[in-house]
Design an enzyme around this catalytic site. Structure first.
Site, short mmCIF file in Angstrom:
data_model
loop_
_atom_site.label_atom_id
_atom_site.label_comp_id
_atom_site.label_asym_id
_atom_site.label_seq_id
_atom_site.Cartn_x
_atom_site.Cartn_y
_atom_site.Cartn_z
N ARG A 107 2.16 46.76 -8.80
CA ARG A 107 1.48 46.61 -7.50
C ARG A 107 0.10 47.25 -7.55
O ARG A 107 -0.86 46.72 -7.00
CB ARG A 107 2.35 47.19 -6.38
CG ARG A 107 1.70 47.15 -5.01
CD ARG A 107 2.69 47.24 -3.84
NE ARG A 107 3.75 48.19 -4.03
CZ ARG A 107 3.63 49.51 -3.98
NH1 ARG A 107 2.45 50.07 -3.75
NH2 ARG A 107 4.66 50.30 -4.18
N TYR A 129 -12.59 29.72 10.14
CA TYR A 129 -11.24 29.19 9.90
C TYR A 129 -10.28 29.65 11.01
O TYR A 129 -10.29 30.84 11.39
CB TYR A 129 -10.78 29.66 8.51
CG TYR A 129 -9.32 29.40 8.25
CD1 TYR A 129 -8.77 28.14 8.44
CD2 TYR A 129 -8.47 30.43 7.82
CE1 TYR A 129 -7.43 27.90 8.21
CE2 TYR A 129 -7.13 30.19 7.58
CZ TYR A 129 -6.61 28.93 7.78
OH TYR A 129 -5.27 28.69 7.56
N ASP A 132 -17.52 35.49 4.30
CA ASP A 132 -16.49 34.64 3.69
C ASP A 132 -17.21 33.41 3.15
O ASP A 132 -17.73 32.59 3.90
CB ASP A 132 -15.46 34.26 4.77
CG ASP A 132 -14.38 33.31 4.25
OD1 ASP A 132 -14.60 32.66 3.22
OD2 ASP A 132 -13.31 33.22 4.90
N LYS A 183 -9.02 27.72 -2.70
CA LYS A 183 -9.83 26.51 -2.48
C LYS A 183 -10.61 26.15 -3.76
O LYS A 183 -10.03 26.00 -4.80
CB LYS A 183 -10.73 26.74 -1.27
CG LYS A 183 -9.97 27.29 -0.04
CD LYS A 183 -8.93 26.29 0.41
CE LYS A 183 -8.00 26.69 1.53
NZ LYS A 183 -7.71 28.02 1.88
O1 P1T Z 1 -5.16 30.10 2.85
P1 P1T Z 1 -5.76 31.41 2.42
O2 P1T Z 1 -5.89 31.56 0.95
O3 P1T Z 1 -5.08 32.57 3.07
O4 P1T Z 1 -7.28 31.41 2.92
C1 P1T Z 1 -7.63 31.58 4.27
C2 P1T Z 1 -9.01 31.05 4.50
C3 P1T Z 1 -10.06 31.95 4.54
N1 P1T Z 1 -11.34 31.54 4.74
C4 P1T Z 1 -11.62 30.23 4.89
C5 P1T Z 1 -13.04 29.81 5.11
C6 P1T Z 1 -10.60 29.27 4.85
O5 P1T Z 1 -10.93 27.98 5.00
C7 P1T Z 1 -9.25 29.69 4.65
C8 P1T Z 1 -8.12 28.73 4.63
N2 P1T Z 1 -8.40 27.47 5.14
C9 P1T Z 1 -7.54 26.42 5.23
C10 P1T Z 1 -6.27 26.47 4.82
C11 P1T Z 1 -8.09 25.21 5.85
O6 P1T Z 1 -7.44 24.14 5.81
O7 P1T Z 1 -9.20 25.29 6.41
#
Ligand code: P1T
Length: 390
Positions: free
Chosen positions: A58, A110, A179, A204
């Site tokens: 961890r 988001y 972000d 992504k």
């Molecule tokens: O899904 P995750 O890895 O927890 O990421 C969250 C996140 C953070 N910042 C941005 C700009 C994002 O687009 C996302 C996740 N977005 C999607 C799942 C979506 O469909 O827009």
């Protein structure tokens, strides 16, 4: 392509760093060219208070270590920390603060980030204001500790002027976190533009293969890194070694993938722009994007993201369009080699209150496309046939 047409020049040495940074085969005994997978959850010590580098899975793991260092290098920074999701990374950043502290967050973000800050962090006593990026300075209060923005906003693709917001943050002694999931370090490095912290959902474009959920925080600030490292371990928001191995592999093709996402998405955006059933197309690489010139000053290229509005469409029309697609897949998420389409008003941004969605123009005719790496002619004919069904 990047560096051309007035964009920022492509970052030098990026592809080499993506392949080699912190991955010299001579550092591990086997001399393996690919960093070996280490699944062990614990590591033998020399004595109760003496160990080589890792002690418990961890708090640290060799695959995570390689990935964190490589990702920091790609963002031109010193310190990276990987979290088990993008939202995990966001929670880590929010946990730097205490009850009574104030966070200003861009209003077009988001839906999950909005929900985390609004529904969870407020319960822990943090004060959150969601504001238009042009109104950030006037929202700063005595207890403001952090400004959080998305470099290219989800879903309406507004371009955030990071240097301008960084100057405001510095003036008021507030941290700036960006972000940059929609842009990636291949096209933009927010730390070079004045941010204190960068966050990416690695789920992504960075991983790009739609098979890992992960996030990262990156900083040059040792004090922030130490605090986040403590939180990463003690909150236990850590990724699995195999996932780190996968992302380390995927990163090696990031420059190639991003160039092709840019090429394909620009062609698709130009097709949509001329289609009679399309009211408006948003893509920062199109000259008609209201912040196209600003974007070119801040980035070396565009990813695969497009947002568009179907003309005079209600929910039912958008649903018909999305369910008629045959190659582009109707699904959450973005940034993979598959092209994906979604309806933010009922999917990625459903958790945002309806009145707020109206203000942000997240209407039932707004479609978000993540243009993948398929043959662009096939994508265009798929979109064409689905638009005909509307
Ligand atoms: O899904 P995750 O890895 O927890 O990421 C969250 C996140 C953070 N910042 C941005 C700009 C994002 O687009 C996302 C996740 N977005 C999607 C799942 C979506 O469909 O827009």
């Amino acid at each position: 392509m990047s560096g051309e047409n007035g964009y920022l020049p492509e970052p030098k040495g990026f592809a080499t760093a993506a392949i080699h940074a912190f991955q010299d085969p001579e550092q591990w005994e086997s001399m393996a060219v690919v960093a070996p997978m280490v699944a062990s959850t614990t590591f033998k010590r020399y004595g109760p208070s003496s160990f080589k580098k890792f002690e418990y899975g961890r708090s640290g793991n060799p695959n995570r270590d390689v990935l964190e260092n490589c990702l920091a290098t790609l963002d031109n920074a010193k310190y990276g920390l990987c979290w088990s999701s993008g939202l995990g990374a966001t929670m880590g950043v929010a946990s730097l603060f205490k009850a009574g502290d104030h966070i200003i967050c861009g209003d077009d973000i988001y839906g999950g980030t909005n929900c985390l800050l609004d529904k969870v962090c407020t319960k822990l006593g943090l004060e959150i204001s969601f504001v238009d990026e042009t109104k950030i300075e006037s929202a700063i209060k005595k207890n403001t500790k952090l400004i959080w923005v998305e470099s290219l906003t989800n879903p309406t693709l507004k371009v955030i002027n990071i240097p301008a917001i960084a100057a405001i943050a510095r003036k008021h002694n507030v941290l700036l976190a960006v972000d940059s999931t929609f842009v990636t370090p291949y096209f933009q490095r927010p730390i070079d533009l004045g941010a204190d912290l960068v966050v990416h959902s690695l789920t992504k474009f960075m991983n790009g293969h739609t098979d890992v959920i992960m996030g990262v925080t990156i900083t040059n600030n040792k004090n922030l890194y130490d605090q986040l490292k403590f939180l990463q371990n003690i909150m236990g928001i850590v990724p699995a070694p195999f996932d780190c191995y996968q992302v380390t592999r995927s990163i090696k093709t990031l420059p190639l993938r991003m160039k092709q996402h840019m090429k394909n998405s620009l062609e698709v955006a130009k097709f949509l722009e001329t289609h009679p059933k399309v009211e408006k197309v948003l893509h920062p690489g199109l000259p008609c994007h209201p912040q196209h010139e600003l974007y070119k000053k801040l980035a070396s290229g565009c990813s695969g993201m497009i947002t568009f509005y179907i003309k005079n469409a209600v929910l039912e029309h958008s649903q018909r369009f999305l369910t008629s697609l045959k190659i582009v897949t109707l699904a959450h998420s973005l940034g993979g080699y598959h092209s994906l389409a979604e309806l933010p008003s009922v999917m990625s941004h459903a958790s945002i209150p309806e009145d707020q969605r109206k203000i942000l123009n997240i209407t039932d005719n707004l479609i978000r496309l993540s243009v993948g790496l398929e043959d662009v002619e096939d994508l265009i004919s798929d979109l064409q046939q689905a638009l005909e069904k509307v």
